[in-house]
Design a protein around this motif. Structure first.
Motif, PDB file in Angstrom:
ATOM      1  N   ALA A 122       0.839  -1.208   0.000  1.00  0.00           N
ATOM      2  CA  ALA A 122       0.000   0.000   0.000  1.00  0.00           C
ATOM      3  C   ALA A 122       0.869   1.251   0.000  1.00  0.00           C
ATOM      4  CB  ALA A 122      -0.920  -0.017   1.215  1.00  0.00           C
ATOM      5  N   PHE A 123       1.958   1.213   0.772  1.00  0.00           N
ATOM      6  CA  PHE A 123       2.897   2.345   0.786  1.00  0.00           C
ATOM      7  C   PHE A 123       3.476   2.558  -0.611  1.00  0.00           C
ATOM      8  CE2 PHE A 123       7.394   3.475   0.822  1.00  0.00           C
ATOM      9  CZ  PHE A 123       7.367   4.724   1.426  1.00  0.00           C
ATOM     10  N   ALA A 124       3.905   1.477  -1.251  1.00  0.00           N
ATOM     11  CA  ALA A 124       4.523   1.586  -2.569  1.00  0.00           C
ATOM     12  C   ALA A 124       3.553   2.148  -3.603  1.00  0.00           C
ATOM     13  CB  ALA A 124       5.028   0.214  -3.018  1.00  0.00           C
ATOM     14  N   GLU A 125       2.297   1.742  -3.524  1.00  0.00           N
ATOM     15  CA  GLU A 125       1.299   2.257  -4.466  1.00  0.00           C
ATOM     16  C   GLU A 125       1.080   3.751  -4.257  1.00  0.00           C
ATOM     17  OE1 GLU A 125      -3.370   1.432  -5.766  1.00  0.00           O
ATOM     18  OE2 GLU A 125      -2.343   0.085  -4.363  1.00  0.00           O
ATOM     19  N   GLU A 126       1.002   4.169  -2.996  1.00  0.00           N
ATOM     20  CA  GLU A 126       0.783   5.588  -2.713  1.00  0.00           C
ATOM     21  C   GLU A 126       1.995   6.434  -3.099  1.00  0.00           C
ATOM     22  OE1 GLU A 126      -0.800   8.365   1.015  1.00  0.00           O
ATOM     23  OE2 GLU A 126      -0.951   6.167   1.086  1.00  0.00           O
ATOM     24  N   MET A 127       3.174   5.824  -3.053  1.00  0.00           N
ATOM     25  CA  MET A 127       4.404   6.541  -3.361  1.00  0.00           C
ATOM     26  C   MET A 127       4.955   6.154  -4.734  1.00  0.00           C
ATOM     27  SD  MET A 127       5.105   8.544  -0.748  1.00  0.00           S
ATOM     28  CE  MET A 127       6.872   8.837  -0.726  1.00  0.00           C
ATOM     29  N   ALA A 128       4.048   5.789  -5.636  1.00  0.00           N
ATOM     30  CA  ALA A 128       4.472   5.361  -6.969  1.00  0.00           C
ATOM     31  C   ALA A 128       5.251   6.444  -7.696  1.00  0.00           C
ATOM     32  CB  ALA A 128       3.260   4.944  -7.799  1.00  0.00           C
ATOM     33  N   GLY A 129       4.876   7.695  -7.488  1.00  0.00           N
ATOM     34  CA  GLY A 129       5.561   8.802  -8.144  1.00  0.00           C
ATOM     35  C   GLY A 129       7.000   8.961  -7.724  1.00  0.00           C
ATOM     36  N   ASP A 130       7.374   8.359  -6.588  1.00  0.00           N
ATOM     37  CA  ASP A 130       8.749   8.396  -6.105  1.00  0.00           C
ATOM     38  C   ASP A 130       9.510   7.116  -6.436  1.00  0.00           C
ATOM     39  OD1 ASP A 130       9.020  10.951  -4.245  1.00  0.00           O
ATOM     40  OD2 ASP A 130       7.037  10.099  -3.908  1.00  0.00           O
ATOM     41  N   GLY A 131       8.923   6.272  -7.283  1.00  0.00           N
ATOM     42  CA  GLY A 131       9.617   5.078  -7.749  1.00  0.00           C
ATOM     43  C   GLY A 131       9.361   3.826  -6.948  1.00  0.00           C
ATOM     44  N   PHE A 132       8.514   3.900  -5.916  1.00  0.00           N
ATOM     45  CA  PHE A 132       8.359   2.739  -5.051  1.00  0.00           C
ATOM     46  C   PHE A 132       7.511   1.634  -5.678  1.00  0.00           C
ATOM     47  CE2 PHE A 132       9.946   5.648  -1.824  1.00  0.00           C
ATOM     48  CZ  PHE A 132      10.801   4.819  -1.122  1.00  0.00           C
ATOM     49  N   ALA A 133       6.629   1.964  -6.601  1.00  0.00           N
ATOM     50  CA  ALA A 133       5.885   0.896  -7.286  1.00  0.00           C
ATOM     51  C   ALA A 133       6.850   0.036  -8.100  1.00  0.00           C
ATOM     52  CB  ALA A 133       4.799   1.494  -8.168  1.00  0.00           C
ATOM     53  N   PHE A 134       7.779   0.689  -8.787  1.00  0.00           N
ATOM     54  CA  PHE A 134       8.804  -0.054  -9.527  1.00  0.00           C
ATOM     55  C   PHE A 134       9.650  -0.893  -8.576  1.00  0.00           C
ATOM     56  CE2 PHE A 134      13.270  -0.194 -10.892  1.00  0.00           C
ATOM     57  CZ  PHE A 134      13.142  -0.943 -12.053  1.00  0.00           C
ATOM     58  N   LEU A 135      10.080  -0.283  -7.471  1.00  0.00           N
ATOM     59  CA  LEU A 135      10.887  -1.017  -6.500  1.00  0.00           C
ATOM     60  C   LEU A 135      10.113  -2.207  -5.946  1.00  0.00           C
ATOM     61  CD1 LEU A 135      13.340  -1.407  -4.688  1.00  0.00           C
ATOM     62  CD2 LEU A 135      12.390   0.298  -3.128  1.00  0.00           C
ATOM     63  N   HIS A 136       8.821  -2.016  -5.684  1.00  0.00           N
ATOM     64  CA  HIS A 136       7.998  -3.106  -5.164  1.00  0.00           C
ATOM     65  C   HIS A 136       8.004  -4.287  -6.134  1.00  0.00           C
ATOM     66  CE1 HIS A 136       3.856  -4.602  -3.628  1.00  0.00           C
ATOM     67  NE2 HIS A 136       4.804  -5.022  -2.816  1.00  0.00           N
ATOM     68  N   GLY A 137       7.906  -4.001  -7.420  1.00  0.00           N
ATOM     69  CA  GLY A 137       7.969  -5.070  -8.428  1.00  0.00           C
ATOM     70  C   GLY A 137       9.302  -5.797  -8.402  1.00  0.00           C
ATOM     71  N   GLN A 138      10.398  -5.048  -8.258  1.00  0.00           N
ATOM     72  CA  GLN A 138      11.714  -5.666  -8.173  1.00  0.00           C
ATOM     73  C   GLN A 138      11.842  -6.518  -6.910  1.00  0.00           C
ATOM     74  OE1 GLN A 138      14.266  -5.233 -10.637  1.00  0.00           O
ATOM     75  NE2 GLN A 138      12.500  -4.418 -11.724  1.00  0.00           N
ATOM     76  N   MET A 139      11.240  -6.063  -5.831  1.00  0.00           N
ATOM     77  CA  MET A 139      11.274  -6.835  -4.588  1.00  0.00           C
ATOM     78  C   MET A 139      10.496  -8.134  -4.737  1.00  0.00           C
ATOM     79  SD  MET A 139      10.781  -3.652  -1.937  1.00  0.00           S
ATOM     80  CE  MET A 139      10.654  -4.675  -0.459  1.00  0.00           C
ATOM     81  N   ARG A 140       9.342  -8.070  -5.397  1.00  0.00           N
ATOM     82  CA  ARG A 140       8.565  -9.293  -5.623  1.00  0.00           C
ATOM     83  C   ARG A 140       9.349 -10.286  -6.460  1.00  0.00           C
ATOM     84  NH1 ARG A 140       3.958  -5.763  -6.366  1.00  0.00           N
ATOM     85  NH2 ARG A 140       4.264  -5.937  -8.625  1.00  0.00           N
ATOM     86  N   ALA A 141      10.161  -9.776  -7.391  1.00  0.00           N
ATOM     87  CA  ALA A 141      10.966 -10.658  -8.238  1.00  0.00           C
ATOM     88  C   ALA A 141      12.211 -11.165  -7.525  1.00  0.00           C
ATOM     89  CB  ALA A 141      11.371  -9.918  -9.515  1.00  0.00           C
ATOM     90  N   GLY A 142      12.501 -10.600  -6.358  1.00  0.00           N
ATOM     91  CA  GLY A 142      13.661 -11.034  -5.588  1.00  0.00           C
ATOM     92  C   GLY A 142      14.988 -10.654  -6.196  1.00  0.00           C
ATOM     93  N   THR A 143      15.027  -9.528  -6.919  1.00  0.00           N
ATOM     94  CA  THR A 143      16.237  -9.158  -7.658  1.00  0.00           C
ATOM     95  C   THR A 143      17.030  -8.034  -7.005  1.00  0.00           C
ATOM     96  OG1 THR A 143      14.961  -7.625  -9.038  1.00  0.00           O
ATOM     97  CG2 THR A 143      15.224  -9.877  -9.845  1.00  0.00           C
TER      98      THR A 143
END
Length: 288
Positions: free
Chosen positions: A169-190
């Motif tokens: 939820a934090f990552a979605e709200e802070m998508a403009g700061d790049g956290f949605a992208f980071l969240h995707g990378q975290m899900r991929a374990g990279t």
């Protein structure tokens, strides 16, 4: 293409390598410039390119045949091959018409390569007033004297995906700061771990991923991170706590330094200045 470093160095107020970004004074800048030209168009990353953690192929390349290099100025155009394409002409020169010459070249190359955007990039030394800057300040954190002050509030380190504290939820709200992208990378374990600060058991701010990489001299550097605090939770010292925790993480993991680019006058810029980082100068950008 081989550069005459004696022509470039006098007009380089900030240690900077096209396609790689800021460096430290003392790094082999001349060799790095030659290296980015040598790999241009191959899609390969140099071993010390921080962008290689995000993609399998380098998407920015130097347009070698369009470089303009003489005793007065050096213009290094690059093509970013995403988002419709962007031409960036890096202007190293102090002639009165250097920026206009760079703009002309950027527009010409954008038309030639069908790029959607044309921009110029130029540089100012650390001694120049902030009012002259139109971009970012290059900040250096040197760990020689230690990591600095400890965070004043608890900070959590997450090596996995911290969904139990609402990171998604934090990552979605802070998508403009790049956290949605980071969240995707975290899900991929990279990517490496992320540090968070909690407010009533939920993520209020985060910084990460926490990773180091060797530079061209073999020194470990702490890589730049995504960094942000939810607007409703600002003013509690969470951002400063996250920043300090990140510096302690870098020091514990053997980093010699960190280089950051902060928006001039922005919150991160003010924080870095207050925490004693050294300004190496300014990287400016504008549409051509």
């Amino acid at each position: 293409m081989r550069f005459r470093w004696g022509w470039i160095e006098p007009v380089m107020p900030v240690p900077y390598v096209p396609t790689l970004g800021p460096a430290r004074w003392g790094e082999p800048l001349d060799a790095l410039w030659e290296a980015v030209v040598d790999v241009s168009g191959s899609g390969r990353f140099l071993p010390h390119d921080k962008d290689r953690r995000w993609a399998e192929k380098k998407t920015e390349r130097v347009l070698v045949d369009a470089i303009e290099h003489d005793q007065v100025q050096t213009l290094v155009p690059t093509l970013v091959e995403r988002g419709g394409g962007t031409i960036k002409v890096h202007v190293f020169g102090a002639a009165p018409d250097s920026l206009s010459t760079g703009s002309d070249l950027a527009r010409k190359l954008a038309a030639t390569h069908g790029a959607a955007k044309a921009r110029i990039v130029w540089f100012l030394g650390a001694d120049q007033p902030d009012a002259y800057a139109r971009g970012t300040r290059v900040q250096l954190k040197d760990f020689t004297a230690g990591p600095g002050a400890a965070p004043s509030v608890p900070v959590q380190e997450h090596k996995g995906l911290p969904e139990e504290v609402g990171f998604g939820a934090f990552a979605e709200e802070m998508a403009g700061d790049g956290f949605a992208f980071l969240h995707g990378q975290m899900r991929a374990g990279t990517v490496g771990p992320v540090l968070t600060v909690l407010h009533e058991g939920r993520v209020a701010g985060a910084i990460g991923p926490m990773e180091t990489m060797r530079d061209a001299r073999g020194c470990a550097r702490l890589l730049p991170q995504y960094f942000g605090v939810l607007p409703r939770h600002r003013g509690h010292g969470y951002g400063r706590a996250l920043w300090r925790a990140a510096m302690h993480w870098g020091h514990r993991h053997g980093a010699a330094y960190q280089l950051l680019q902060t928006e001039v006058g922005g919150a991160s810029d003010r924080l870095c200045s207050a925490e004693g980082l050294t300004s190496l100068g300014f990287v400016n950008q504008a549409d051509a």
